[in-house]
Write an enzyme that holds these catalytic residues in place. Sequence first.
Site, mmCIF file in Angstrom:
data_model
loop_
_atom_site.group_PDB
_atom_site.id
_atom_site.type_symbol
_atom_site.label_atom_id
_atom_site.label_comp_id
_atom_site.label_asym_id
_atom_site.label_seq_id
_atom_site.Cartn_x
_atom_site.Cartn_y
_atom_site.Cartn_z
ATOM 1 C CD GLU A 1 -4.322 -8.162 2.085
ATOM 2 O OE1 GLU A 1 -5.261 -7.403 2.701
ATOM 3 O OE2 GLU A 1 -3.394 -7.833 2.309
ATOM 4 C CD GLU B 1 -2.730 -1.203 2.286
ATOM 5 O OE1 GLU B 1 -2.494 -0.339 3.531
ATOM 6 O OE2 GLU B 1 -3.820 -1.984 2.460
HETATM 7 C C1 GLA Z 1 -4.779 -4.513 4.520
HETATM 8 C C2 GLA Z 1 -3.708 -5.354 4.712
HETATM 9 C C3 GLA Z 1 -3.950 -6.644 5.562
HETATM 10 C C4 GLA Z 1 -5.005 -6.601 6.532
HETATM 11 C C5 GLA Z 1 -6.220 -5.670 6.016
HETATM 12 C C6 GLA Z 1 -7.419 -5.900 6.921
HETATM 13 O O1 GLA Z 1 -5.495 -5.349 3.304
HETATM 14 O O2 GLA Z 1 -2.688 -5.657 3.791
HETATM 15 O O3 GLA Z 1 -2.684 -7.361 6.276
HETATM 16 O O4 GLA Z 1 -4.460 -5.706 7.702
HETATM 17 O O5 GLA Z 1 -5.950 -4.645 5.516
HETATM 18 O O6 GLA Z 1 -7.527 -6.650 7.658
#
Ligand code: GLA
Length: 405
Positions: free
Chosen positions: A312, A195
């Site tokens: 994710e 990010e």
């Molecule tokens: C982001 C992070 C993850 C997690 C999510 C929320 O996507 O990369 O590690 O913390 O936020 O759970």
Amino acid sequence: MKHIHIPLKYKLLLVFMAFLLFFSLSLFLTCTSTAEEKETTVVRRTPHRTAVPTPSPPKAENIGDVSLFKKYEPYFSIGAAVRPSYIKSHDKILKFHFNHLTIEDDMKFGGIHPKEDTYNFKSVDMICDYARENNMKLTGHTLVWHAQYAAWLFKGLKPGDKDDIELLKNRMKEHIETLINRYDDIVDNWDVVNEAISDSGGKTYRDNNEGSKWYDIFQNEDFIYFAFKYAQDALDAKDSKAKLFYNDYNTYNQAKLKKILNMARWLRDEKNVRIDGIGFQAHWNMSGPAVSDIKLAFDAIIKEGFLIKISELDVSVYTNDNWGQKDWEPEKKFDEQMAKQQAEYYKSIFALFREYSEHITDVTFWGVSDDDSWLDWFPTKRNNYPLLFDDDYNAKAAYYAIIDF
Ligand code: GLA
């Protein structure tokens, strides 16, 4: 019963001693916990998950007959984000359906490196051992991120100060080398930077206004280069083939993706460091993003010669949140219509993933079952049902939708 007479002065003495014992005990407990908290203060953009109760042991057995990872063996690995307690609570479902794991929190800077000279390997070691025993591989999540770091890391460092930048580079290098040296045998890909790209139109990189201390101290994006360089050097020293990824959300968005690809090309072509691919966090919802937008994003990434991973994945049932005004939909009950709509969305994105499987390394869900998802707390507290298995670990329509092809 015979009544024993205790003189008043002894009674008073007893009460006094009990009070003393209680007082010293609570003083001890307070001191130890605040010392710990101060050192490990972390910054998150999401509410902390410790509010979530530890899941109880499996309640149902209907986890589905077809193993997800076996079904998808010809395409890509199937992963799940796990917390240490899942080794017990989700043991059966993990072993049957998943051949890849990501550690939800404990491998992040704040969790594993709470003080400058202290590493906290325990829970990560435990999950890695579990993965080794069960022939699973792991994503190393995550080496450099603006959130969930330990307070000591940036404490007292001045933005743009040459010596402080050197100090921060050394800290980053030491951290990256330590993790890679310890977990290289089981980690097949690292989220080197998470990010770092800005969401706002006017700028490319997330700066201090969007919470990045990394950018703030360096006063530019060079920290991204150093993260990839240190990771590559550490892997080369071990002759390791683990892949190096940049990971982010909204990667399907053309404007954001353009910035990500500019960064990736800068790293590869100008700075000559290895970056193998781009991770799509894929925190999506039942009505979007549109498959056609994801497809366009895949094409753009592949054209530049990078790999893709879905890192994710979850599919929220709340489709009408107004993010601009932070106006969240009220809590819903998960009914049949919703299960159907969610299953259809899962089906369509997995059809796309299979179509692009040559370029996709793994698809990882952010959690295992609906009883314990970060979306129960983010962006607001309300039940959500984003995964393939329900609160009682029963396979949902979404599970059947992605194995039915
Ligand atoms: C982001 C992070 C993850 C997690 C999510 C929320 O996507 O990369 O590690 O913390 O936020 O759970």
